[in-house]
Design a protein around this motif. Structure first.
Motif, mmCIF file in Angstrom:
data_model
loop_
_atom_site.group_PDB
_atom_site.id
_atom_site.type_symbol
_atom_site.label_atom_id
_atom_site.label_comp_id
_atom_site.label_asym_id
_atom_site.label_seq_id
_atom_site.Cartn_x
_atom_site.Cartn_y
_atom_site.Cartn_z
ATOM 1 N N ALA A 1 0.824 -1.218 0.000
ATOM 2 C CA ALA A 1 0.000 0.000 0.000
ATOM 3 C C ALA A 1 0.852 1.259 0.000
ATOM 4 C CB ALA A 1 -0.931 -0.010 1.209
ATOM 5 N N MET A 2 2.008 1.192 0.678
ATOM 6 C CA MET A 2 2.891 2.353 0.769
ATOM 7 C C MET A 2 3.898 2.419 -0.381
ATOM 8 S SD MET A 2 3.587 2.490 4.900
ATOM 9 C CE MET A 2 4.849 3.760 4.692
ATOM 10 N N GLY A 3 3.897 1.412 -1.241
ATOM 11 C CA GLY A 3 4.846 1.400 -2.348
ATOM 12 C C GLY A 3 6.287 1.225 -1.913
ATOM 13 N N MET A 4 6.509 0.588 -0.758
ATOM 14 C CA MET A 4 7.869 0.390 -0.260
ATOM 15 C C MET A 4 8.500 -0.837 -0.916
ATOM 16 S SD MET A 4 7.876 1.384 3.788
ATOM 17 C CE MET A 4 6.894 0.004 4.341
ATOM 18 N N LYS A 5 9.746 -0.712 -1.310
ATOM 19 C CA LYS A 5 10.499 -1.801 -1.918
ATOM 20 C C LYS A 5 11.563 -2.277 -0.932
ATOM 21 C CE LYS A 5 8.448 -1.264 -5.944
ATOM 22 N NZ LYS A 5 7.482 -2.260 -6.449
ATOM 23 N N PRO A 6 11.378 -3.432 -0.323
ATOM 24 C CA PRO A 6 12.376 -3.891 0.644
ATOM 25 C C PRO A 6 13.681 -4.301 -0.018
ATOM 26 C CG PRO A 6 10.765 -5.611 0.264
ATOM 27 C CD PRO A 6 10.282 -4.389 -0.493
ATOM 28 N N LYS A 7 14.767 -4.169 0.729
ATOM 29 C CA LYS A 7 16.055 -4.641 0.234
ATOM 30 C C LYS A 7 16.103 -6.172 0.211
ATOM 31 C CE LYS A 7 18.633 -0.686 2.171
ATOM 32 N NZ LYS A 7 19.693 -0.298 3.137
ATOM 33 N N HIS A 8 15.566 -6.769 1.280
ATOM 34 C CA HIS A 8 15.551 -8.224 1.412
ATOM 35 C C HIS A 8 14.135 -8.726 1.116
ATOM 36 C CE1 HIS A 8 18.549 -6.495 4.178
ATOM 37 N NE2 HIS A 8 19.299 -7.538 3.843
ATOM 38 N N SER A 9 14.016 -9.983 0.800
ATOM 39 C CA SER A 9 12.693 -10.567 0.594
ATOM 40 C C SER A 9 11.975 -10.712 1.936
ATOM 41 C CB SER A 9 12.801 -11.928 -0.086
ATOM 42 O OG SER A 9 13.279 -11.780 -1.413
ATOM 43 N N ILE A 10 10.710 -10.340 1.938
ATOM 44 C CA ILE A 10 9.895 -10.427 3.158
ATOM 45 C C ILE A 10 8.774 -11.425 2.905
ATOM 46 C CG2 ILE A 10 8.451 -9.177 4.791
ATOM 47 C CD1 ILE A 10 9.925 -6.626 3.962
ATOM 48 N N LEU B 1 -5.357 -4.738 17.863
ATOM 49 C CA LEU B 1 -4.923 -5.623 16.780
ATOM 50 C C LEU B 1 -4.132 -4.858 15.728
ATOM 51 C CD1 LEU B 1 -5.150 -8.444 15.381
ATOM 52 C CD2 LEU B 1 -7.228 -7.575 14.289
ATOM 53 N N GLU B 2 -4.637 -3.709 15.318
ATOM 54 C CA GLU B 2 -3.992 -2.957 14.246
ATOM 55 C C GLU B 2 -2.706 -2.271 14.716
ATOM 56 O OE1 GLU B 2 -7.418 -0.741 13.025
ATOM 57 O OE2 GLU B 2 -8.060 -2.317 11.634
ATOM 58 N N LEU B 3 -2.647 -1.877 15.984
ATOM 59 C CA LEU B 3 -1.384 -1.372 16.542
ATOM 60 C C LEU B 3 -0.305 -2.449 16.472
ATOM 61 C CD1 LEU B 3 -2.647 0.621 19.654
ATOM 62 C CD2 LEU B 3 -1.326 1.583 17.754
ATOM 63 N N GLY B 4 -0.702 -3.692 16.722
ATOM 64 C CA GLY B 4 0.259 -4.793 16.652
ATOM 65 C C GLY B 4 0.781 -5.012 15.251
ATOM 66 N N ALA B 5 -0.109 -4.944 14.266
ATOM 67 C CA ALA B 5 0.326 -5.095 12.872
ATOM 68 C C ALA B 5 1.312 -3.998 12.497
ATOM 69 C CB ALA B 5 -0.890 -5.063 11.941
ATOM 70 N N ALA B 6 1.038 -2.771 12.958
ATOM 71 C CA ALA B 6 1.946 -1.656 12.674
ATOM 72 C C ALA B 6 3.299 -1.864 13.345
ATOM 73 C CB ALA B 6 1.311 -0.347 13.138
ATOM 74 N N ALA B 7 3.288 -2.333 14.594
ATOM 75 C CA ALA B 7 4.547 -2.564 15.312
ATOM 76 C C ALA B 7 5.402 -3.604 14.599
ATOM 77 C CB ALA B 7 4.258 -3.008 16.748
ATOM 78 N N MET B 8 4.785 -4.682 14.142
ATOM 79 C CA MET B 8 5.519 -5.716 13.422
ATOM 80 C C MET B 8 6.086 -5.179 12.112
ATOM 81 S SD MET B 8 2.943 -8.909 14.173
ATOM 82 C CE MET B 8 3.732 -10.018 13.000
ATOM 83 N N THR B 9 5.285 -4.380 11.394
ATOM 84 C CA THR B 9 5.763 -3.795 10.141
ATOM 85 C C THR B 9 6.928 -2.854 10.391
ATOM 86 O OG1 THR B 9 3.467 -3.863 9.358
ATOM 87 C CG2 THR B 9 5.036 -2.616 8.029
ATOM 88 N N ALA B 10 6.828 -2.072 11.463
ATOM 89 C CA ALA B 10 7.904 -1.132 11.802
ATOM 90 C C ALA B 10 9.212 -1.865 12.058
ATOM 91 C CB ALA B 10 7.501 -0.306 13.028
ATOM 92 N N LEU B 11 9.150 -2.966 12.816
ATOM 93 C CA LEU B 11 10.386 -3.706 13.101
ATOM 94 C C LEU B 11 10.934 -4.356 11.831
ATOM 95 C CD1 LEU B 11 12.418 -4.518 15.262
ATOM 96 C CD2 LEU B 11 11.087 -6.619 15.598
ATOM 97 N N VAL B 12 10.063 -4.901 10.995
ATOM 98 C CA VAL B 12 10.523 -5.476 9.726
ATOM 99 C C VAL B 12 11.239 -4.411 8.899
ATOM 100 C CG1 VAL B 12 9.749 -6.388 7.497
ATOM 101 C CG2 VAL B 12 8.830 -7.324 9.620
ATOM 102 N N TYR B 13 10.665 -3.225 8.839
ATOM 103 C CA TYR B 13 11.292 -2.127 8.087
ATOM 104 C C TYR B 13 12.686 -1.809 8.641
ATOM 105 C CZ TYR B 13 12.504 2.682 6.947
ATOM 106 O OH TYR B 13 13.191 3.808 6.558
ATOM 107 N N LEU B 14 12.818 -1.713 9.952
ATOM 108 C CA LEU B 14 14.110 -1.372 10.559
ATOM 109 C C LEU B 14 15.147 -2.462 10.299
ATOM 110 C CD1 LEU B 14 12.835 0.141 13.928
ATOM 111 C CD2 LEU B 14 13.845 1.391 12.002
ATOM 112 N N ILE B 15 14.728 -3.709 10.406
ATOM 113 C CA ILE B 15 15.648 -4.815 10.126
ATOM 114 C C ILE B 15 16.068 -4.800 8.664
ATOM 115 C CG2 ILE B 15 15.863 -7.330 10.011
ATOM 116 C CD1 ILE B 15 13.922 -7.453 12.412
ATOM 117 N N ASP B 16 15.106 -4.602 7.785
ATOM 118 C CA ASP B 16 15.397 -4.596 6.353
ATOM 119 C C ASP B 16 16.384 -3.472 5.990
ATOM 120 O OD1 ASP B 16 14.911 -5.363 3.543
ATOM 121 O OD2 ASP B 16 13.962 -3.398 3.430
#
Length: 460
Positions: A308-317, A440-455
């Motif tokens: 939805a945000m058009g983000m392209k990760p460096k690593h495969s997610i 529930l949706e705060l949790g989804a955002a938190a998980m996405t945020a950590l994935v982004y930082l790791i990536d």
């Protein structure tokens, strides 16, 4: 000296700029999850249109088909199934439990433990031996146990702040207790439900019998029922107090099932993977909302937010819907097996399997003190505005545990406020209505945020 100071200033400015950019991205992630999030509506469909999803059941297969179709509709780069054979245990007709006190019969709520055999058609009636631990049972020995029903009645230890630790401390009486009792000649086992709550809901969950060992019927009794039985045993202390129970469960041949995997392919390192996941199967007493429907829809949401945000990760997610966590763990084993076979490189995996409650942070398994200090130094401030900043050493999750074969992989558990989880866990109360949309949706955002930082920055 001036050139050195200039270099330090440039480095500081660069770090500050990167930190500011990360902060802006995290804010956008949370905005997308909270304004346009799909977790709650997806969970409603999973719970209300599909329902309980015990491995091997038609509903489990329906959930595989639905999640695959949903991933495809989101336009993930890859969507595929991983075949695995799973146990197929069925509960059968509703269980019956009674305390027999002389001529008085008292009905109490029970439910068969997963993978337990049935009782004989007429049920089992026998004297009850109450114990608080496996060690106490083994000290009593065969002479005291043979022909009896063993009643494991160790309650949750309320001193643990994290209720998962209380669950772990009490859990061996359910996981392993029936097998030990069977070895000593018991004819059946009743286990106090694994919760601190006092109620009339028995909590199911799997029990394990070693290959080739004697198996005996085993059931959970509600905490109110356990207290009632214990009080009568203490009062009478004689064979006049007996227990009767009847259950009709059986184990069928293993069934074919699948993990469901969705992927956004990395732009720089496509063969290096960050996995997010939960387990698609659930127990059969309810809808499997918190355990683990919430983990499923949150993991799906991570990839949906990226798209939805058009983000392209460096690593495969990858978002992985693991099959068979509840009574076998075959899906997690299969995912790691195929990752090795395909020579993939796994750098991190996050599991959500603690319910869809308010986010608190993440635990990182088997990392050094230096690594956890660096994680906090780099990311705690970024996650603090979202109250998801408790970043500490700890466990991860049973589905991603097999990925420990990848030495570079950091295994991570998503952590929530756990105080209410074991009131609902493995009971008829695990329904959609007991999930809060915002949490529930705060949790989804938190998980996405950590994935982004790791990536973006890696961990080690």
């Amino acid at each position: 000296m001036k050139s050195f100071k200039l270099l330090v200033a440039v480095i500081f400015l660069f770090v500050l700029t990167v930190h500011s950019q990360d902060s802006l991205v995290l804010r956008k992630i949370y905005d997308e999850a909270l304004v346009n999030g799909k977790s709650y509506e997806n969970l409603k469909y999973l719970c209300k249109q599909i329902g309980p999803r015990l491995s091997g059941s038609p509903q489990a297969q329906k959930s595989v088909e639905w999640t695959k179709s949903l991933m495809e509709s989101y336009g993930f780069d890859k969507v595929f199934l991983q075949e695995c054979m799973v146990p197929h245990w069925v509960r059968g007709e509703k269980e019956v439990g009674k305390i027999i006190n002389g001529k008085t019969s008292i009905d109490v709520p029970i439910c068969a433990l997963g993978m337990s055999p049935a009782t004989p058609k007429g049920g089992i009636t026998a004297q009850v031996i109450e114990v608080k631990s496996l060690n106490e049972l083994e000290i009593l020995g065969e002479a005291a146990i043979k022909g009896k029903i063993v009643f494991f009645n160790r309650p949750f230890d309320p001193r643990f702040i994290e209720t998962g630790k209380a669950y772990g401390a009490a859990g061996d009486q359910r996981f392993a207790g029936p097998a030990v009792a069977a070895k000593l000649g018991a004819v059946g086992v009743i286990v106090r439900s694994l919760t601190e709550s006092l109620d009339d809901y028995p909590h199911t969950g799997t029990t394990q019998f070693p290959e080739g060992s004697r198996k005996i019927p085993a059931a959970a009794i509600s905490t109110n029922g356990a207290n009632q039985l214990s009080a009568l045993l203490k009062l009478k202390k004689s064979p006049t107090v007996q227990f009767y129970f009847k259950q009709n469960c059986k184990t069928l041949p293993d069934a074919k099932s699948y993990n469901v995997v969705g992927e956004i392919t990395g732009s720089e390192s496509p063969n290096e993977f960050i996995t997010v996941g939960g387990h698609l199967d659930s127990w059969d007493l309810a809808e499997g909302a918190h355990d683990d429907g919430t983990g499923i829809v949150q993991s799906l949401e991570v990839l949906r937010i990226y798209k939805a945000m058009g983000m392209k990760p460096k690593h495969s997610i990858r978002a992985v819907m693991f099959m068979n966590e509840e009574n076998g763990g075959r899906g997690g084993d299969k995912y790691a097996e195929l990752a090795l076979k395909n020579k993939e490189q796994h750098i991190a995996a996050i599991e959500s399997d603690g319910g869809g409650f308010t986010p608190r942070g993440f635990t990182f398994q088997d990392v050094s003190t230096e690594t956890i200090n660096n994680i906090n130094s780099n990311w705690k401030e970024l996650l603090t505005p979202y109250l998801a900043d408790r970043l500490s050493k700890g466990g991860s999750g049973s589905d991603i545990a097999p990925l420990a074969v990848f030495k570079e992989a950091v295994l991570i558990g998503y952590r929530v406020d756990s105080q209410r989880y074991f009131d609902i866990h493995h009971t008829p109360n695990d329904v959609f209505e007991n999930v809060n949309k915002r949490e529930l949706e705060l949790g989804a955002a938190a998980m996405t945020a950590l994935v982004y930082l790791i990536d973006q920055h890696g961990i080690k």
